[in-house]
Design an enzyme around this catalytic site. Structure first.
Site, PDB file in Angstrom:
ATOM      1  N   GLY A  18      49.074  76.570  38.066  1.00 58.06           N
ATOM      2  CA  GLY A  18      47.672  76.986  38.013  1.00 58.06           C
ATOM      3  C   GLY A  18      46.948  76.602  39.302  1.00 58.06           C
ATOM      4  O   GLY A  18      47.246  75.562  39.890  1.00 58.06           O
ATOM      5  N   GLY A  82      56.869  81.952  37.355  1.00 54.26           N
ATOM      6  CA  GLY A  82      58.057  82.284  38.157  1.00 54.26           C
ATOM      7  C   GLY A  82      58.991  81.134  38.433  1.00 54.26           C
ATOM      8  O   GLY A  82      59.432  80.970  39.567  1.00 54.26           O
ATOM      9  N   GLY A 123      55.193  70.758  36.853  1.00 54.17           N
ATOM     10  CA  GLY A 123      56.224  71.800  36.765  1.00 54.17           C
ATOM     11  C   GLY A 123      56.732  72.182  38.145  1.00 54.17           C
ATOM     12  O   GLY A 123      57.951  72.235  38.393  1.00 54.17           O
ATOM     13  N   THR A 144      46.421  69.363  40.661  1.00 50.30           N
ATOM     14  CA  THR A 144      46.021  69.791  39.322  1.00 50.30           C
ATOM     15  C   THR A 144      44.590  69.366  39.036  1.00 50.30           C
ATOM     16  O   THR A 144      44.189  68.253  39.388  1.00 50.30           O
ATOM     17  CB  THR A 144      46.931  69.230  38.204  1.00 50.30           C
ATOM     18  N   ASP A 146      43.755  68.728  36.205  1.00 49.88           N
ATOM     19  CA  ASP A 146      43.874  67.854  35.034  1.00 49.88           C
ATOM     20  C   ASP A 146      43.944  66.368  35.397  1.00 49.88           C
ATOM     21  O   ASP A 146      43.762  65.513  34.536  1.00 49.88           O
ATOM     22  CB  ASP A 146      45.134  68.215  34.226  1.00 49.88           C
ATOM     23  N   ARG A 181      20.453  72.371  17.428  1.00 50.56           N
ATOM     24  CA  ARG A 181      21.864  72.596  17.089  1.00 50.56           C
ATOM     25  C   ARG A 181      22.777  71.512  17.643  1.00 50.56           C
ATOM     26  O   ARG A 181      22.420  70.789  18.564  1.00 50.56           O
ATOM     27  CB  ARG A 181      22.353  73.891  17.752  1.00 50.56           C
ATOM     28  N   GLU A 241      40.860  70.070  25.499  1.00 53.77           N
ATOM     29  CA  GLU A 241      41.679  71.087  24.817  1.00 53.77           C
ATOM     30  C   GLU A 241      42.888  70.480  24.099  1.00 53.77           C
ATOM     31  O   GLU A 241      43.391  71.034  23.134  1.00 53.77           O
ATOM     32  CB  GLU A 241      42.142  72.157  25.809  1.00 53.77           C
TER      33      GLU A 241
END
Ligand code: F6P
Length: 366
Positions: A18, A82, A123, A144, A146, A181, A241
């Site tokens: 990513g 890929g 990865g 990343t 992350d 809310r 997430e």
């Protein structure tokens, strides 16, 4: 793998996985630092796509990297599909499909490169490590949003992603307030809660849910109900997430598929639904998604990207192939690539940012 340095004439660089804001700063620094040493630089497109039937390799020049540090994305393109170790390709003129990794090694040899700077997350770095074991000299640069890579203090892209998430949370305060809310915002981060924690605390969220602390939805609702009972008319919940309720696991949007990482997602919507159902407080959810990966890198990520790129070339010049560049403030360092694979840097639940959040009265649902 340590190699003598004087023979370097040409190196290659690619970006995989990513995208993350700051990738172009890395490409610029690698290119300029290499050219300034008299080396040539070639860019591989879309991960390893240039050797797998995609766009051809490109020679990177000073003018090609002019002004790119401020740009999001990557001028080389990227992919998270890929993996050359998981595909076989039949290129024009071939009698049969051949393993992607063989084609990559052959492509690098034909391009006469002395080494590869592989910029990517876990990865891509694992692919780099495997290529190294096939004889390709590789230096890894951690990337990343992350921030979940081991041995490095912070990855470029993280700061920009947190900034984007914090700005979004700032905006949610006013609409939540106007409508009395609860707003639930789901942010990225995979199996680590860095983005949620940093944006959630900086954005003054009332609840922050991270994968490192499986939560009890009853406690989350209890915290919100108590806030409402104190007369507060709205609340903001930031959910990573990869966060999940105790006794269940992370929620996914895609099934298990060979060679593809499952996409996390859905926990924000679930939390919002439970809050409304359990305590009757009107709740909406929003998923920030790829907004967090887009846009111009922050100053900090530009500088970090440039520093990672320049440090990668210093490692190459020193013959330290087989290493990943690390950032251990105030210095850059390096660590063998094999120490990176399959390990995730997660939030320390005893760390100072979590402690700070608790002092602010933020609920983790634990
Ligand atoms: O690793 C970066 C990241 O943005 C994660 O936070 C997220 O889970 C994943 O990539 C999304 O990937 P894709 O671009 O395939 O949707």
């Amino acid at each position: 793998m340590t190699r003598p340095t004087p023979r370097i004439k040409r190196i290659a660089i690619n970006t995989g996985g990513g995208d993350a804001p700051g990738l172009n700063a890395v490409i610029r620094a690698v290119t300029l630092a290499a050219i300034n040493r008299g080396w040539e630089v070639i860019g591989i497109r879309d991960g390893y796509g240039s050797f797998l039937g995609g766009e051809p390799i490109v020679k990177l020049t000073r003018s090609m990297v002019h002004g790119i540090s401020a740009l999001g994305g990557t001028i080389l393109g990227t992919t998270n599909k890929g993996n050359p170790f998981e595909i076989a390709i039949k290129l024009d003129g071939m009698k049969r499909a051949r393993p992607g990794a063989e084609l990559v090694v052959e492509g690098l040899r034909k391009a006469k490169v002395d080494g590869l700077i592989a910029v990517g997350g876990d990865g891509s770095l694992a692919i780099g490590y495997k290529l190294m074991n096939m004889g390709v000299p590789v230096i890894g640069v951690p990337k990343t949003i992350d921030n979940d890579l081991m041995h490095t203090n912070v990855t470029f892209g993280f700061d920009t992603a947190v900034q984007t998430a914090t700005e979004a949370i700032d905006k949610l305060h006013s609409t939540a307030d106007a409508h009395d809310r609860v707003m639930v915002v789901e942010v990225m981060g995979r199996y680590a809660g860095w983005i949620a924690l940093h944006a959630g605390v900086s954005g003054s969220c009332h609840v922050v849910l991270i994968p490192e602390m499986p939560f009890d939805i009853a406690k989350v609702c209890g915290h919100l109900a108590a806030r409402r009972a104190r007369g507060r008319n709205y609340a903001i919940v930031c959910v990573a997430e990869g966060a999940y309720a105790r006794a269940s696991g992370p929620m996914f949007k895609t099934p298990t598929q060979k060679g593809r990482e499952r996409r996390l997602g859905g926990i924000g919507e679930w939390v919002a639904h439970e809050i409304q159902k359990r305590i009757g407080w009107e709740t909406r959810s929003i998923v920030l998604g790829h907004l967090q990966r887009g846009g111009s890198p922050s100053t900090s990520d530009r500088l970090l990207g440039l520093r990672y790129g320049a440090a990668a070339i210093r490692l190459a010049a020193a013959g330290l192939w087989g290493h990943m560049v690390t950032f251990n403030p105030p210095n850059m360092g390096h660590v063998p690539l094999e120490e990176i694979a399959q390990r995730t840097k997660r939030v320390s639940i005893e760390g100072d940012t979590v402690l700070t959040a608790r002092e602010m009265g933020i609920c983790f649902g634990d």
